[in-house]
Design a protein around this motif. Structure first.
Motif: not given
Lengths: 55, 471
Positions: B219-227, B427-432, B434-437
């Motif tokens: 019903t609401v979008e996540p406020a911080d854009g973390k979807k 992979a850890m570089g991409l995650h931490f 560039l915030d890749v899931f």
């Protein structure tokens, strides 16, 4: 003894799922449902070791 | 035979073989499929399921993602178990640790044990956190301040005491052996599953609808854009146990299976625990969002939601589900640490592991970031499985040596280190960075690791052959 335990165990499982279904259909009050579920939980853990061990 | 039992001897590579740690499992020790169906159903209906379902809601997962995305992801996980893990397990019938030792060398298994042990500790810590939210319900309101999804630090002294008490009790039991708790876990499995379903039924009754699709529509979008997207849900459900299937940790379990078809037993855990239970748990938070105005990003702790829905039976379920899965996890972590320092008594290793678990459990950050953490867990450990896949399926076709450490007498195979740590580092570089899931990363890391291992092993084989020819 094992058959009786199994019977009570199955009744306990029914007592875990039927009351919430009845609550959903507005056929059982919330508090009664919680009490039946708690009693069923105790019954399950008392009886299940008797027959599930053999299984 | 539980997973813990099967993995128990594996970390302890020095022990005398009682669970066939350093040999093929003989015909007489093989087990039929029933043992595996029960085990997978019990292992994957854990306390953390109460956390993961609501976290999907917090991350704005839509109905299509939850209903079809989870279905696809779990199906892919089952297929991975069946056609990779079970196939290799039934062909080789060796533990992961012994297989690793033959490919990577004994010293490298120590590095794997460190990574494995620490990740196990953080996972068990999350289970302690979830259990503490249930135990806190037995005290007057406000005594134990519950963490929210945004909590990273301990919420107060009472919270720390609750976590230390629960984690301490779990550690003591793990030190004495896990068998009793493992048995309780097996007995509890059918009942626990029904409690999850009961939570959903109560939620549907309170919201006076059976339109699950409508309820799961945010019903609401996540406020911080973390979807979390559809693909994110697919990858999460596929790889949340990547260490077990793609990472081959379950070689230790499935080596006892008569046929590779035992791999289908993982469907019991995936579709009951990681499909039905997650959706049921997600509905709990949907109720609090819609009826009580809770911000999904802030969320509500599992203990409060379950207590409100089904009462003390639910609280018992949260504690038992957390306990029965945390206990063998602490035990395994202890064994992994003991594998690094074989002279360390098992009880000391378990106590050390339990202490790390308690420290992790006190900080809600691990449990509240479970969606990210299990992706990291898979990214670090899944590549090891890719090396085993290359060794098993492709080594002969590619003309590279099988089990090179065993055949060349190496204790430390540098090729494995490079192949494993390079993709994991990226992979850890991409995650931490560039915030890749994190759940997007186990598959590419594993593929990169497998390709690197094949290429570098080919070079290693050529060099070894040249040396032999010269010699």
């Amino acid at each position: 003894m094992k058959k009786l335990a199994m019977l009570i165990g199955l009744a306990a499982l029914a007592g875990t799922i039927v009351p919430p279904a009845l609550f959903m259909m507005k056929q059982m009050p919330h508090t009664t449902m919680q009490i039946v579920m708690l009693v069923s939980a105790v019954a399950w853990f008392v009886t299940a070791p008797v027959w599930m061990k053999a299984e | 035979m539980t997973t813990a039992e099967a993995t128990a001897g594996n970390a302890d590579t020095t022990s005398t073989s009682s669970e066939y740690e350093r040999e093929r499992v003989p015909e007489k020790a093989l087990k039929g499929p029933a043992a595996f169906w029960g085990m997978y159903a019990g292992e994957h209906t854990a306390g953390t399921e109460f956390m993961i379902g609501p976290l999907f809601v917090a991350w704005g997962a839509d109905a299509a993602s939850l209903i079809f995305g989870l279905l696809i992801g779990n199906l892919l996980a089952v297929l991975t178990w069946r056609y990779l893990t079970a196939s290799i397990a039934c062909s080789e019938r060796l533990t992961l640790y012994f297989t690793m030792e033959r490919i990577a060398g004994r010293h490298l298994v120590t590095l794997y044990n460190l990574a494995n042990g620490l990740l196990f500790c953080f996972l068990a810590g999350a289970m302690i956190t979830v259990s503490a939210t249930a135990v806190g319900q037995f005290f007057p309101e406000g005594t134990v301040k519950m963490p929210t999804f945004e909590s990273t630090m301990p919420t107060g002294v009472a919270w720390v005491i609750a976590c230390v008490a629960i984690g301490g009790a779990m550690t003591v039991v793990a030190m004495r052996g896990y068998s009793v708790v493992a048995k309780v876990g097996h007995l509890a499995a059918p009942w626990m599953f029904l409690v999850f379903v009961a939570c959903a039924l109560v939620t549907l009754g309170r919201l006076e609808t059976t339109d699950i699709w409508g309820l799961l529509t945010p019903t609401v979008e996540p406020a911080d854009g973390k979807k979390i997207s559809f693909l994110g849900v697919v990858c999460f459900s596929w790889f949340c146990n990547a260490a077990m299937h793609l990472g081959m940790a379950d070689l230790s379990v499935l080596r006892f299976a008569k046929k590779p078809s035992a791999g289908w037993a993982s469907a019991a855990g995936m579709f009951l625990g990681h499909y039905v239970a997650w959706i049921c748990a997600a509905l709990l938070l949907v109720y609090w969002v819609r009826e009580k105005g809770v911000d999904p990003a802030v969320g509500k702790d599992p203990g409060t939601m379950v207590n409100d829905a089904v009462g003390w039976a639910g609280l018992a379920c949260v504690v038992i589900a957390g306990w029965t899965t945390a206990n063998p996890t602490i035990y395994r972590a202890g064994l992994a640490f003991q594998g690094m320092v074989p002279s360390m008594p098992r009880n000391v290793a378990t106590l050390l592991a339990g202490s790390v678990c308690i420290a992790a459990g006190v900080f809600p950050a691990f449990a509240m970031n479970l969606l990210g953490f299990v992706g990291i867990y898979g990214t670090v450990l899944a590549p090891v499985g890719a090396i085993i896949i290359v060794d098993h399926f492709f080594a002969e076709r590619l003309g590279i040596r099988r089990a090179p450490a065993a055949s060349l007498g190496m204790n430390f195979n540098g090729v494995v280190v490079l192949s494993w740590l390079l993709p994991v580092g990226v992979a850890m570089g991409l995650h931490f960075g560039l915030d890749v899931f994190a759940s997007y990363l186990p598959l590419p890391s594993a593929i990169a690791c497998g390709v690197l291992y094949a290429v570098l092993s080919k070079m290693q084989s050529r060099a070894a052959d040249r040396r032999l020819a010269v010699g």
